[in-house]
Design a protein around this motif. Sequence first.
Motif, PDB file in Angstrom:
ATOM      1  N   ALA A 192     -10.108 -17.142  22.706  1.00 20.03           N
ATOM      2  CA  ALA A 192     -10.960 -18.208  23.234  1.00 20.03           C
ATOM      3  C   ALA A 192     -11.631 -17.682  24.498  1.00 20.03           C
ATOM      4  CB  ALA A 192     -10.138 -19.457  23.548  1.00 20.03           C
ATOM      5  N   ALA A 193     -12.792 -18.267  24.830  1.00 19.29           N
ATOM      6  CA  ALA A 193     -13.543 -17.795  26.002  1.00 19.29           C
ATOM      7  C   ALA A 193     -14.506 -18.881  26.451  1.00 19.29           C
ATOM      8  CB  ALA A 193     -14.292 -16.503  25.680  1.00 19.29           C
ATOM      9  N   ALA A 194     -15.089 -18.672  27.622  1.00 17.99           N
ATOM     10  CA  ALA A 194     -16.100 -19.597  28.133  1.00 17.99           C
ATOM     11  C   ALA A 194     -17.367 -19.449  27.307  1.00 17.99           C
ATOM     12  CB  ALA A 194     -16.381 -19.301  29.605  1.00 17.99           C
ATOM     13  N   GLU A 195     -18.000 -20.567  26.999  1.00 25.36           N
ATOM     14  CA  GLU A 195     -19.217 -20.559  26.188  1.00 25.36           C
ATOM     15  C   GLU A 195     -20.421 -20.218  27.056  1.00 25.36           C
ATOM     16  OE1 GLU A 195     -20.890 -19.946  23.257  1.00 25.36           O
ATOM     17  OE2 GLU A 195     -19.107 -21.068  22.639  1.00 25.36           O
ATOM     18  N   THR A 196     -21.329 -19.413  26.527  1.00 23.51           N
ATOM     19  CA  THR A 196     -22.526 -19.014  27.265  1.00 23.51           C
ATOM     20  C   THR A 196     -23.805 -19.504  26.603  1.00 23.51           C
ATOM     21  OG1 THR A 196     -22.560 -16.895  26.079  1.00 23.51           O
ATOM     22  CG2 THR A 196     -21.433 -16.952  28.213  1.00 23.51           C
ATOM     23  N   ASP A 197     -23.721 -19.958  25.362  1.00 22.36           N
ATOM     24  CA  ASP A 197     -24.897 -20.443  24.642  1.00 22.36           C
ATOM     25  C   ASP A 197     -25.126 -21.912  25.000  1.00 22.36           C
ATOM     26  OD1 ASP A 197     -26.608 -21.554  22.608  1.00 22.36           O
ATOM     27  OD2 ASP A 197     -26.190 -19.783  21.384  1.00 22.36           O
ATOM     28  N   GLU A 198     -26.309 -22.213  25.539  1.00 23.16           N
ATOM     29  CA  GLU A 198     -26.612 -23.580  25.964  1.00 23.16           C
ATOM     30  C   GLU A 198     -26.452 -24.581  24.820  1.00 23.16           C
ATOM     31  OE1 GLU A 198     -27.278 -24.940  28.756  1.00 23.16           O
ATOM     32  OE2 GLU A 198     -27.862 -23.363  30.153  1.00 23.16           O
ATOM     33  N   ASP A 199     -26.845 -24.188  23.609  1.00 21.68           N
ATOM     34  CA  ASP A 199     -26.784 -25.098  22.475  1.00 21.68           C
ATOM     35  C   ASP A 199     -25.348 -25.397  22.042  1.00 21.68           C
ATOM     36  OD1 ASP A 199     -29.576 -25.314  22.243  1.00 21.68           O
ATOM     37  OD2 ASP A 199     -29.680 -23.453  21.093  1.00 21.68           O
ATOM     38  N   LEU A 200     -24.419 -24.545  22.414  1.00 23.14           N
ATOM     39  CA  LEU A 200     -23.027 -24.720  22.014  1.00 23.14           C
ATOM     40  C   LEU A 200     -22.139 -25.170  23.164  1.00 23.14           C
ATOM     41  CD1 LEU A 200     -22.610 -21.494  19.820  1.00 23.14           C
ATOM     42  CD2 LEU A 200     -23.039 -23.827  19.026  1.00 23.14           C
ATOM     43  N   MET A 201     -22.714 -25.303  24.338  1.00 24.50           N
ATOM     44  CA  MET A 201     -21.922 -25.586  25.526  1.00 24.50           C
ATOM     45  C   MET A 201     -21.520 -27.062  25.600  1.00 24.50           C
ATOM     46  SD  MET A 201     -22.817 -24.460  29.406  1.00 24.50           S
ATOM     47  CE  MET A 201     -22.949 -22.769  28.832  1.00 24.50           C
ATOM     48  N   HIS A 202     -20.291 -27.287  25.974  1.00 24.74           N
ATOM     49  CA  HIS A 202     -19.767 -28.648  26.197  1.00 24.74           C
ATOM     50  C   HIS A 202     -20.591 -29.318  27.287  1.00 24.74           C
ATOM     51  CE1 HIS A 202     -16.993 -31.899  27.011  1.00 24.74           C
ATOM     52  NE2 HIS A 202     -16.180 -31.502  26.035  1.00 24.74           N
ATOM     53  N   GLU A 203     -20.893 -30.604  27.084  1.00 30.99           N
ATOM     54  CA  GLU A 203     -21.747 -31.310  28.051  1.00 30.99           C
ATOM     55  C   GLU A 203     -21.155 -31.340  29.455  1.00 30.99           C
ATOM     56  OE1 GLU A 203     -20.999 -32.259  25.083  1.00 30.99           O
ATOM     57  OE2 GLU A 203     -22.832 -32.795  24.009  1.00 30.99           O
ATOM     58  N   GLY A 204     -19.836 -31.232  29.562  1.00 29.69           N
ATOM     59  CA  GLY A 204     -19.206 -31.307  30.873  1.00 29.69           C
ATOM     60  C   GLY A 204     -19.048 -29.974  31.560  1.00 29.69           C
ATOM     61  N   LEU A 205     -19.650 -28.911  31.002  1.00 26.38           N
ATOM     62  CA  LEU A 205     -19.463 -27.574  31.558  1.00 26.38           C
ATOM     63  C   LEU A 205     -20.797 -26.956  31.956  1.00 26.38           C
ATOM     64  CD1 LEU A 205     -16.909 -26.196  28.943  1.00 26.38           C
ATOM     65  CD2 LEU A 205     -16.400 -27.105  31.209  1.00 26.38           C
ATOM     66  N   SER A 206     -20.705 -25.851  32.659  1.00 21.77           N
ATOM     67  CA  SER A 206     -21.898 -25.094  33.030  1.00 21.77           C
ATOM     68  C   SER A 206     -21.591 -23.613  32.912  1.00 21.77           C
ATOM     69  CB  SER A 206     -22.315 -25.414  34.475  1.00 21.77           C
ATOM     70  OG  SER A 206     -21.424 -24.801  35.395  1.00 21.77           O
ATOM     71  N   HIS A 207     -22.635 -22.799  33.033  1.00 22.05           N
ATOM     72  CA  HIS A 207     -22.460 -21.347  32.965  1.00 22.05           C
ATOM     73  C   HIS A 207     -21.542 -20.833  34.070  1.00 22.05           C
ATOM     74  CE1 HIS A 207     -25.229 -20.469  29.760  1.00 22.05           C
ATOM     75  NE2 HIS A 207     -26.210 -21.124  30.361  1.00 22.05           N
ATOM     76  N   TYR A 208     -21.413 -21.610  35.140  1.00 17.59           N
ATOM     77  CA  TYR A 208     -20.661 -21.134  36.290  1.00 17.59           C
ATOM     78  C   TYR A 208     -19.163 -21.428  36.172  1.00 17.59           C
ATOM     79  CZ  TYR A 208     -25.443 -21.059  37.989  1.00 17.59           C
ATOM     80  OH  TYR A 208     -26.779 -20.813  38.116  1.00 17.59           O
ATOM     81  N   SER A 209     -18.772 -22.141  35.123  1.00 17.87           N
ATOM     82  CA  SER A 209     -17.366 -22.499  34.951  1.00 17.87           C
ATOM     83  C   SER A 209     -16.680 -21.515  34.015  1.00 17.87           C
ATOM     84  CB  SER A 209     -17.240 -23.919  34.373  1.00 17.87           C
ATOM     85  OG  SER A 209     -15.892 -24.231  34.115  1.00 17.87           O
ATOM     86  N   LEU A 210     -15.690 -20.812  34.555  1.00 18.24           N
ATOM     87  CA  LEU A 210     -14.900 -19.886  33.749  1.00 18.24           C
ATOM     88  C   LEU A 210     -13.447 -20.320  33.655  1.00 18.24           C
ATOM     89  CD1 LEU A 210     -16.298 -16.460  35.046  1.00 18.24           C
ATOM     90  CD2 LEU A 210     -16.860 -17.639  32.917  1.00 18.24           C
ATOM     91  N   ASP A 211     -13.172 -21.562  34.040  1.00 19.19           N
ATOM     92  CA  ASP A 211     -11.797 -22.049  33.967  1.00 19.19           C
ATOM     93  C   ASP A 211     -11.390 -22.195  32.502  1.00 19.19           C
ATOM     94  OD1 ASP A 211      -9.646 -23.508  35.853  1.00 19.19           O
ATOM     95  OD2 ASP A 211      -9.701 -24.463  33.881  1.00 19.19           O
ATOM     96  N   PRO A 212     -10.178 -21.757  32.157  1.00 17.81           N
ATOM     97  CA  PRO A 212      -9.734 -21.833  30.758  1.00 17.81           C
ATOM     98  C   PRO A 212      -9.708 -23.246  30.178  1.00 17.81           C
ATOM     99  CG  PRO A 212      -8.313 -20.364  32.024  1.00 17.81           C
ATOM    100  CD  PRO A 212      -9.208 -21.051  33.005  1.00 17.81           C
ATOM    101  N   SER A 213      -9.725 -24.268  31.030  1.00 20.86           N
ATOM    102  CA  SER A 213      -9.748 -25.636  30.516  1.00 20.86           C
ATOM    103  C   SER A 213     -11.022 -25.914  29.725  1.00 20.86           C
ATOM    104  CB  SER A 213      -9.623 -26.638  31.666  1.00 20.86           C
ATOM    105  OG  SER A 213     -10.719 -26.514  32.558  1.00 20.86           O
ATOM    106  N   GLY A 214     -12.062 -25.108  29.949  1.00 19.46           N
ATOM    107  CA  GLY A 214     -13.330 -25.290  29.241  1.00 19.46           C
ATOM    108  C   GLY A 214     -13.606 -24.237  28.190  1.00 19.46           C
ATOM    109  N   TYR A 215     -12.611 -23.449  27.860  1.00 19.85           N
ATOM    110  CA  TYR A 215     -12.810 -22.408  26.847  1.00 19.85           C
ATOM    111  C   TYR A 215     -13.030 -23.031  25.470  1.00 19.85           C
ATOM    112  CZ  TYR A 215     -11.365 -18.506  29.869  1.00 19.85           C
ATOM    113  OH  TYR A 215     -11.276 -17.557  30.836  1.00 19.85           O
ATOM    114  N   SER A 216     -13.763 -22.295  24.640  1.00 15.69           N
ATOM    115  CA  SER A 216     -13.952 -22.707  23.249  1.00 15.69           C
ATOM    116  C   SER A 216     -13.446 -21.620  22.318  1.00 15.69           C
ATOM    117  CB  SER A 216     -15.438 -22.965  22.957  1.00 15.69           C
ATOM    118  OG  SER A 216     -16.169 -21.745  22.976  1.00 15.69           O
ATOM    119  N   GLY A 217     -13.037 -22.040  21.127  1.00 14.15           N
ATOM    120  CA  GLY A 217     -12.799 -21.107  20.046  1.00 14.15           C
ATOM    121  C   GLY A 217     -14.020 -21.107  19.155  1.00 14.15           C
ATOM    122  N   ARG A 218     -14.209 -20.053  18.396  1.00 18.01           N
ATOM    123  CA  ARG A 218     -15.421 -19.955  17.584  1.00 18.01           C
ATOM    124  C   ARG A 218     -15.122 -19.711  16.113  1.00 18.01           C
ATOM    125  NH1 ARG A 218     -20.565 -16.750  20.184  1.00 18.01           N
ATOM    126  NH2 ARG A 218     -21.224 -18.378  21.642  1.00 18.01           N
TER     127      ARG A 218
END
Length: 209
Positions: free
Chosen positions: A88-114
Amino acid sequence: MGFEDAALTRLRRYREEADRSLALSRESEEAVRAFSRRLFSGLGYVASLAREAGFEAETTEESGLLNLRVIAGERTGASLTFGVLPGAAAETDEDLMHEGLSHYSLDPSGYSGRILGFSSIVEEGPCQTFAVYRDGVWKTKGVFVEHARGKTHDSDEILHGFCLRIVGRLVDLAALTGGAGVAWSPESGYSLEDLASQESFPKNLRLPR
Protein backbone atom coordinates in the motif's frame (compact mmCIF):
# COMPACT_ATOMS: atom_id res chain seq x y z
CA MET A 1 17.70 10.05 33.54
CA GLY A 2 20.71 8.12 32.29
CA PHE A 3 21.49 7.37 28.65
CA GLU A 4 20.06 3.84 28.77
CA ASP A 5 16.73 4.96 30.17
CA ALA A 6 16.48 7.85 27.69
CA ALA A 7 17.37 5.54 24.77
CA LEU A 8 14.78 2.96 25.82
CA THR A 9 12.10 5.67 26.12
CA ARG A 10 12.85 6.89 22.61
CA LEU A 11 13.07 3.39 21.12
CA ARG A 12 9.74 2.41 22.68
CA ARG A 13 8.21 5.48 21.07
CA TYR A 14 9.71 4.39 17.75
CA ARG A 15 8.19 0.94 18.32
CA GLU A 16 4.74 2.44 18.91
CA GLU A 17 5.01 4.56 15.74
CA ALA A 18 6.22 1.59 13.71
CA ASP A 19 3.36 -0.59 14.99
CA ARG A 20 0.84 2.11 14.07
CA SER A 21 2.28 2.58 10.59
CA LEU A 22 2.40 -1.15 9.86
CA ALA A 23 -1.13 -1.70 11.19
CA LEU A 24 -2.53 1.07 8.99
CA SER A 25 -0.78 -0.29 5.92
CA ARG A 26 -2.13 -3.76 6.66
CA GLU A 27 -5.65 -2.35 6.90
CA SER A 28 -5.30 -0.83 3.42
CA GLU A 29 -3.99 -4.12 2.05
CA GLU A 30 -6.82 -6.06 3.68
CA ALA A 31 -9.37 -3.59 2.28
CA VAL A 32 -8.16 -3.97 -1.31
CA ARG A 33 -7.99 -7.76 -1.04
CA ALA A 34 -11.53 -7.92 0.35
CA PHE A 35 -12.83 -5.62 -2.39
CA SER A 36 -11.02 -7.62 -5.08
CA ARG A 37 -12.83 -10.77 -3.95
CA ARG A 38 -16.19 -9.03 -4.33
CA LEU A 39 -15.18 -7.48 -7.67
CA PHE A 40 -13.96 -10.80 -9.08
CA SER A 41 -17.10 -12.57 -7.88
CA GLY A 42 -19.28 -9.87 -9.44
CA LEU A 43 -17.50 -10.12 -12.77
CA GLY A 44 -17.97 -13.89 -12.72
CA TYR A 45 -21.69 -13.44 -12.06
CA VAL A 46 -22.12 -10.95 -14.91
CA ALA A 47 -20.11 -13.23 -17.22
CA SER A 48 -22.62 -16.00 -16.48
CA LEU A 49 -25.43 -13.63 -17.51
CA ALA A 50 -23.52 -12.79 -20.71
CA ARG A 51 -23.50 -16.50 -21.55
CA GLU A 52 -27.27 -16.59 -21.15
CA ALA A 53 -27.46 -13.62 -23.55
CA GLY A 54 -25.56 -15.55 -26.24
CA PHE A 55 -21.93 -14.54 -25.69
CA GLU A 56 -19.07 -16.87 -24.97
CA ALA A 57 -17.91 -15.48 -21.65
CA GLU A 58 -15.90 -16.91 -18.81
CA THR A 59 -13.79 -15.95 -15.83
CA THR A 60 -10.85 -17.96 -14.52
CA GLU A 61 -8.62 -17.34 -11.51
CA GLU A 62 -5.00 -18.39 -11.30
CA SER A 63 -2.14 -17.21 -9.10
CA GLY A 64 -4.24 -14.40 -7.70
CA LEU A 65 -5.22 -13.06 -11.13
CA LEU A 66 -8.73 -12.95 -12.56
CA ASN A 67 -9.03 -13.35 -16.32
CA LEU A 68 -12.28 -12.30 -17.96
CA ARG A 69 -12.79 -13.30 -21.59
CA VAL A 70 -15.68 -12.46 -23.91
CA ILE A 71 -16.17 -13.73 -27.46
CA ALA A 72 -18.87 -12.00 -29.51
CA GLY A 73 -18.31 -13.98 -32.72
CA GLU A 74 -15.62 -15.38 -34.98
CA ARG A 75 -12.30 -13.57 -34.39
CA THR A 76 -13.94 -11.08 -32.05
CA GLY A 77 -12.62 -12.09 -28.64
CA ALA A 78 -11.24 -9.78 -25.99
CA SER A 79 -9.92 -10.39 -22.51
CA LEU A 80 -9.23 -8.41 -19.37
CA THR A 81 -7.04 -9.52 -16.47
CA PHE A 82 -7.16 -8.03 -12.98
CA GLY A 83 -4.71 -8.44 -10.13
CA VAL A 84 -4.00 -6.88 -6.74
CA LEU A 85 -0.70 -5.08 -6.29
CA PRO A 86 1.21 -6.08 -3.16
CA GLY A 87 1.59 -3.41 -0.51
CA ALA A 88 0.00 0.00 0.00
CA ALA A 89 1.16 3.58 -0.60
CA ALA A 90 0.06 7.19 -0.78
CA GLU A 91 -1.96 7.96 -3.90
CA THR A 92 -0.53 10.48 -6.36
CA ASP A 93 -3.15 10.39 -9.13
CA GLU A 94 -5.69 13.20 -8.65
CA ASP A 95 -8.47 11.10 -10.17
CA LEU A 96 -7.86 8.29 -7.68
CA MET A 97 -7.12 10.38 -4.62
CA HIS A 98 -9.38 10.24 -1.56
CA GLU A 99 -11.31 13.49 -1.16
CA GLY A 100 -9.88 13.96 2.33
CA LEU A 101 -6.24 13.74 1.24
CA SER A 102 -3.70 15.78 -0.66
CA HIS A 103 -0.38 15.20 -2.40
CA TYR A 104 1.35 16.46 0.73
CA SER A 105 -0.03 13.71 2.98
CA LEU A 106 2.17 10.64 3.32
CA ASP A 107 0.66 9.35 6.54
CA PRO A 108 -0.17 5.63 6.29
CA SER A 109 -3.72 6.36 7.44
CA GLY A 110 -4.35 7.61 3.88
CA TYR A 111 -2.61 4.83 1.99
CA SER A 112 -4.45 2.97 -0.75
CA GLY A 113 -4.13 -0.50 -2.17
CA ARG A 114 -4.37 -0.92 -5.91
CA ILE A 115 -5.99 -3.29 -8.39
CA LEU A 116 -4.67 -3.14 -11.96
CA GLY A 117 -6.35 -4.31 -15.14
CA PHE A 118 -4.61 -5.33 -18.36
CA SER A 119 -6.36 -6.13 -21.66
CA SER A 120 -5.43 -8.04 -24.79
CA ILE A 121 -7.02 -5.20 -26.77
CA VAL A 122 -5.22 -2.28 -25.09
CA GLU A 123 -1.47 -2.87 -25.21
CA GLU A 124 -0.09 0.21 -23.47
CA GLY A 125 0.29 -1.00 -19.91
CA PRO A 126 -2.51 -1.05 -17.31
CA CYS A 127 -5.84 0.03 -18.80
CA GLN A 128 -7.88 0.19 -15.55
CA THR A 129 -6.70 1.17 -12.08
CA PHE A 130 -8.55 0.93 -8.77
CA ALA A 131 -7.47 2.67 -5.57
CA VAL A 132 -9.02 1.18 -2.43
CA TYR A 133 -8.74 2.92 0.94
CA ARG A 134 -8.89 1.50 4.44
CA ASP A 135 -12.11 3.42 5.21
CA GLY A 136 -13.89 1.56 2.40
CA VAL A 137 -13.76 4.21 -0.32
CA TRP A 138 -12.69 3.02 -3.77
CA LYS A 139 -12.10 4.98 -6.96
CA THR A 140 -11.22 3.85 -10.47
CA LYS A 141 -10.23 5.26 -13.84
CA GLY A 142 -9.36 3.72 -17.17
CA VAL A 143 -10.50 2.49 -20.56
CA PHE A 144 -13.33 0.28 -19.35
CA VAL A 145 -14.81 2.72 -16.85
CA GLU A 146 -13.56 6.26 -17.34
CA HIS A 147 -14.26 7.37 -13.77
CA ALA A 148 -16.21 5.83 -10.90
CA ARG A 149 -16.23 5.64 -7.12
CA GLY A 150 -18.00 3.63 -4.48
CA LYS A 151 -17.77 1.91 -1.12
CA THR A 152 -16.44 -1.58 -0.53
CA HIS A 153 -19.63 -2.41 1.37
CA ASP A 154 -22.01 -1.28 -1.40
CA SER A 155 -24.81 -3.76 -2.08
CA ASP A 156 -24.33 -6.64 -4.52
CA GLU A 157 -26.81 -5.00 -6.86
CA ILE A 158 -24.75 -1.81 -7.06
CA LEU A 159 -21.49 -3.70 -7.53
CA HIS A 160 -23.00 -5.99 -10.16
CA GLY A 161 -24.20 -2.92 -12.06
CA PHE A 162 -20.65 -1.63 -12.05
CA CYS A 163 -19.34 -5.03 -13.24
CA LEU A 164 -21.89 -4.93 -16.07
CA ARG A 165 -20.27 -1.71 -17.29
CA ILE A 166 -16.90 -3.48 -17.46
CA VAL A 167 -18.26 -6.55 -19.28
CA GLY A 168 -20.25 -4.34 -21.65
CA ARG A 169 -17.16 -2.33 -22.48
CA LEU A 170 -15.23 -5.55 -23.13
CA VAL A 171 -17.95 -6.55 -25.59
CA ASP A 172 -17.64 -3.14 -27.26
CA LEU A 173 -13.91 -3.66 -27.73
CA ALA A 174 -14.35 -7.23 -28.99
CA ALA A 175 -17.20 -6.52 -31.42
CA LEU A 176 -16.30 -2.88 -32.19
CA THR A 177 -19.56 -1.44 -30.95
CA GLY A 178 -20.34 1.46 -28.64
CA GLY A 179 -18.09 3.84 -30.56
CA ALA A 180 -15.01 1.61 -30.64
CA GLY A 181 -13.52 0.78 -34.05
CA VAL A 182 -10.41 0.01 -36.06
CA ALA A 183 -8.62 1.95 -38.78
CA TRP A 184 -6.15 0.76 -41.38
CA SER A 185 -2.60 1.42 -40.21
CA PRO A 186 -0.96 4.13 -42.36
CA GLU A 187 2.51 2.60 -41.91
CA SER A 188 2.16 -1.14 -42.15
CA GLY A 189 5.11 -2.59 -44.08
CA TYR A 190 2.55 -4.91 -45.65
CA SER A 191 3.95 -6.77 -48.67
CA LEU A 192 2.74 -8.77 -51.64
CA GLU A 193 3.97 -11.91 -49.87
CA ASP A 194 1.77 -11.02 -46.88
CA LEU A 195 -1.23 -10.66 -49.20
CA ALA A 196 -0.48 -13.93 -50.97
CA SER A 197 -0.33 -15.75 -47.63
CA GLN A 198 -3.54 -14.02 -46.45
CA GLU A 199 -1.83 -12.26 -43.55
CA SER A 200 -4.00 -9.67 -41.83
CA PHE A 201 -3.30 -6.05 -42.67
CA PRO A 202 -2.29 -4.09 -39.54
CA LYS A 203 -5.07 -2.03 -37.97
CA ASN A 204 -5.12 0.52 -35.16
CA LEU A 205 -7.77 0.36 -32.46
CA ARG A 206 -9.68 3.62 -32.02
CA LEU A 207 -11.52 4.20 -28.75
CA PRO A 208 -14.28 6.79 -28.22
CA ARG A 209 -13.18 9.82 -26.27
